[in-house]
Design a protein around this motif. Structure first.
Motif, PDB file in Angstrom:
ATOM      1  N   THR A  91     -97.594  49.922 -54.161  1.00 19.62           N
ATOM      2  CA  THR A  91     -98.722  49.451 -54.475  1.00 19.62           C
ATOM      3  C   THR A  91     -98.470  48.098 -55.130  1.00 19.62           C
ATOM      4  OG1 THR A  91     -99.201  50.572 -56.416  1.00 19.62           O
ATOM      5  CG2 THR A  91     -99.845  51.768 -54.633  1.00 19.62           C
ATOM      6  N   ASN A  92     -99.504  47.504 -55.676  1.00 18.14           N
ATOM      7  CA  ASN A  92     -99.389  46.268 -56.258  1.00 18.14           C
ATOM      8  C   ASN A  92     -98.926  46.500 -57.707  1.00 18.14           C
ATOM      9  OD1 ASN A  92    -100.037  44.708 -54.270  1.00 18.14           O
ATOM     10  ND2 ASN A  92    -102.352  44.658 -55.080  1.00 18.14           N
ATOM     11  N   ARG A  99     -96.034  45.351 -60.241  1.00 17.75           N
ATOM     12  CA  ARG A  99     -96.134  44.624 -61.408  1.00 17.75           C
ATOM     13  C   ARG A  99     -95.388  45.360 -62.686  1.00 17.75           C
ATOM     14  NH1 ARG A  99     -97.555  40.452 -63.351  1.00 17.75           N
ATOM     15  NH2 ARG A  99     -98.467  41.529 -65.176  1.00 17.75           N
ATOM     16  N   ASN A 128    -104.138  48.364 -65.212  1.00 13.81           N
ATOM     17  CA  ASN A 128    -104.419  48.385 -63.627  1.00 13.81           C
ATOM     18  C   ASN A 128    -104.006  49.973 -63.543  1.00 13.81           C
ATOM     19  OD1 ASN A 128    -103.753  48.567 -60.959  1.00 13.81           O
ATOM     20  ND2 ASN A 128    -102.720  46.603 -61.021  1.00 13.81           N
ATOM     21  N   THR A 166    -104.054  51.702 -60.861  1.00 15.97           N
ATOM     22  CA  THR A 166    -103.821  51.989 -59.391  1.00 15.97           C
ATOM     23  C   THR A 166    -102.973  53.188 -59.271  1.00 15.97           C
ATOM     24  OG1 THR A 166    -104.385  49.653 -58.856  1.00 15.97           O
ATOM     25  CG2 THR A 166    -103.230  51.177 -57.082  1.00 15.97           C
ATOM     26  N   SER A 187    -111.838  51.042 -48.284  1.00 15.69           N
ATOM     27  CA  SER A 187    -111.021  49.856 -48.303  1.00 15.69           C
ATOM     28  C   SER A 187    -109.879  49.913 -49.448  1.00 15.69           C
ATOM     29  CB  SER A 187    -111.895  48.613 -48.465  1.00 15.69           C
ATOM     30  OG  SER A 187    -110.972  47.420 -48.725  1.00 15.69           O
ATOM     31  N   LYS A 231    -108.117  46.940 -50.011  1.00 16.05           N
ATOM     32  CA  LYS A 231    -107.610  45.511 -49.821  1.00 16.05           C
ATOM     33  C   LYS A 231    -107.606  45.185 -51.536  1.00 16.05           C
ATOM     34  CE  LYS A 231    -108.793  41.250 -48.024  1.00 16.05           C
ATOM     35  NZ  LYS A 231    -107.427  40.790 -47.290  1.00 16.05           N
ATOM     36  N   TYR A 232    -106.707  44.315 -51.960  1.00 17.33           N
ATOM     37  CA  TYR A 232    -106.435  43.768 -53.247  1.00 17.33           C
ATOM     38  C   TYR A 232    -105.668  44.907 -54.013  1.00 17.33           C
ATOM     39  CZ  TYR A 232    -109.519  40.577 -51.478  1.00 17.33           C
ATOM     40  OH  TYR A 232    -110.315  39.572 -50.735  1.00 17.33           O
ATOM     41  N   LEU A 233    -105.573  46.145 -53.438  1.00 13.08           N
ATOM     42  CA  LEU A 233    -104.634  47.188 -54.338  1.00 13.08           C
ATOM     43  C   LEU A 233    -103.461  47.143 -53.861  1.00 13.08           C
ATOM     44  CD1 LEU A 233    -107.457  49.660 -54.592  1.00 13.08           C
ATOM     45  CD2 LEU A 233    -106.908  48.302 -56.460  1.00 13.08           C
ATOM     46  N   PRO A 254    -100.791  45.267 -50.997  1.00 15.34           N
ATOM     47  CA  PRO A 254    -100.547  44.073 -50.013  1.00 15.34           C
ATOM     48  C   PRO A 254    -101.040  44.346 -48.620  1.00 15.34           C
ATOM     49  CG  PRO A 254     -98.536  44.364 -51.118  1.00 15.34           C
ATOM     50  CD  PRO A 254     -99.297  45.449 -51.445  1.00 15.34           C
ATOM     51  N   ASP A 255    -101.783  43.024 -48.146  1.00 14.80           N
ATOM     52  CA  ASP A 255    -102.247  43.230 -46.754  1.00 14.80           C
ATOM     53  C   ASP A 255    -101.337  43.512 -45.557  1.00 14.80           C
ATOM     54  OD1 ASP A 255    -104.663  42.434 -47.624  1.00 14.80           O
ATOM     55  OD2 ASP A 255    -104.700  40.162 -47.159  1.00 14.80           O
TER      56      ASP A 255
END
Length: 266
Positions: free
Chosen positions: A20-21, A25, A201, A203, A217, A219-221, A223-224
């Motif tokens: 995940t993002n 991070r 965050n 996530t 969805s 998305k934004y959590l 990467p595409d």
């Protein structure tokens, strides 16, 4: 790079199921913090996904977790994915993974800097200022040291004492208390760097899998490119989440019967 700073490589072990993002991070937060100490210069980061034999519920095959991690880190010029741990037939203790990577990056470092082994053929010890490898983790990972049977005391001692930890705060967890309540961790607290994450965050890969199998969805959590890969390979379904249901995590069965492995100094 300032000559007095110790080159540091950060190693993150885990399922990355999926990456995940927030996973990425952690590296950026850790790098900023370690640079601010004035002692270290972060020169690299390694993502090391666990092998399929770990036994965690919902764990998809390592080939997919490796592929997703590589896609996610395409934009990073200093963090890479390493497949060694994921390719092992059995689950590998974190301390063994640390030893493997330390040996490898030390050899690369010696080749790049022209350093040599001493007359007896021994490489520099972990206390040498030439290079450092530390385990990067979240506060939830740090809490696993308190789970009975999950870690061998000598492994915790080596991870914290010989290598060191960089731990990022997460949610309402209190890593300071975890260190305080552990005799082993508190003994090596000067080698444990606790990093406060001010931009929250929360996530989690578990929540990502739940959303994905419900068709929600993410998305934004994530990467595409990783989301596209997940859909392309139909990952994280109700069937995949049932995998390893009721199984006991491999650390809880393997370490009970294994004698302590030699330390990195040996």
């Amino acid at each position: 790079m300032a000559h007095h700073r110790i080159p540091l490589v950060l190693l993150a072990c885990g399922s990355f199921n999926p990456i995940t993002n927030q996973h990425m991070r952690l590296f950026e937060l850790a790098k900023d913090h370690m640079h601010r100490t004035g002692k270290y210069q972060v020169v690299g980061g390694i993502v090391s996904p666990v092998s399929d034999s770990y036994g965690k519920q919902g764990l998809v095959p390592s080939k997919h977790r490796i592929a997703m991690a590589k896609l996610a880190l395409q934009s990073s010029n200093w963090v890479r994915v390493d497949e060694w741990e994921s390719q092992q037939q059995d689950w590998t203790e974190t301390v063994v993974t640390l030893r493997h990577h330390y040996g490898r990056i030390l050899e690369e470092y010696k080749q790049n800097t022209g350093a040599h082994t001493n007359s007896s053929g021994n490489t520099a010890p972990l206390t040498s200022p030439s290079l450092s490898l530390k385990l990067l983790c979240g506060a939830d990972f740090l809490n696993t040291f308190q789970i009975p049977g999950l870690w061998l005391d000598e492994h915790v001692d080596e991870v914290a004492g010989q290598f060191g930890l960089v731990c990022i705060s997460r949610g309402g967890l209190q890593p300071e208390r975890t260190v305080h309540e552990s005799d082993i961790l508190s003994r090596h607290q000067q080698n444990i760097y606790l990093v406060k994450e001010w931009v929250k965050n929360e996530t989690s890969a578990t929540e990502m899998r739940r959303a994905l199998r419900r068709g929600l969805s993410v998305k934004y959590l994530i990467p595409d490119c990783v989301i596209d890969y997940i859909h392309q390979h139909s990952l994280y379904t109700e069937d995949s989440e049932r995998k390893n249901t009721g199984a006991v995590l491999r650390p809880l069965t393997k370490q009970v019967y294994q004698p302590p492995v030699d330390s990195v100094d040996d």
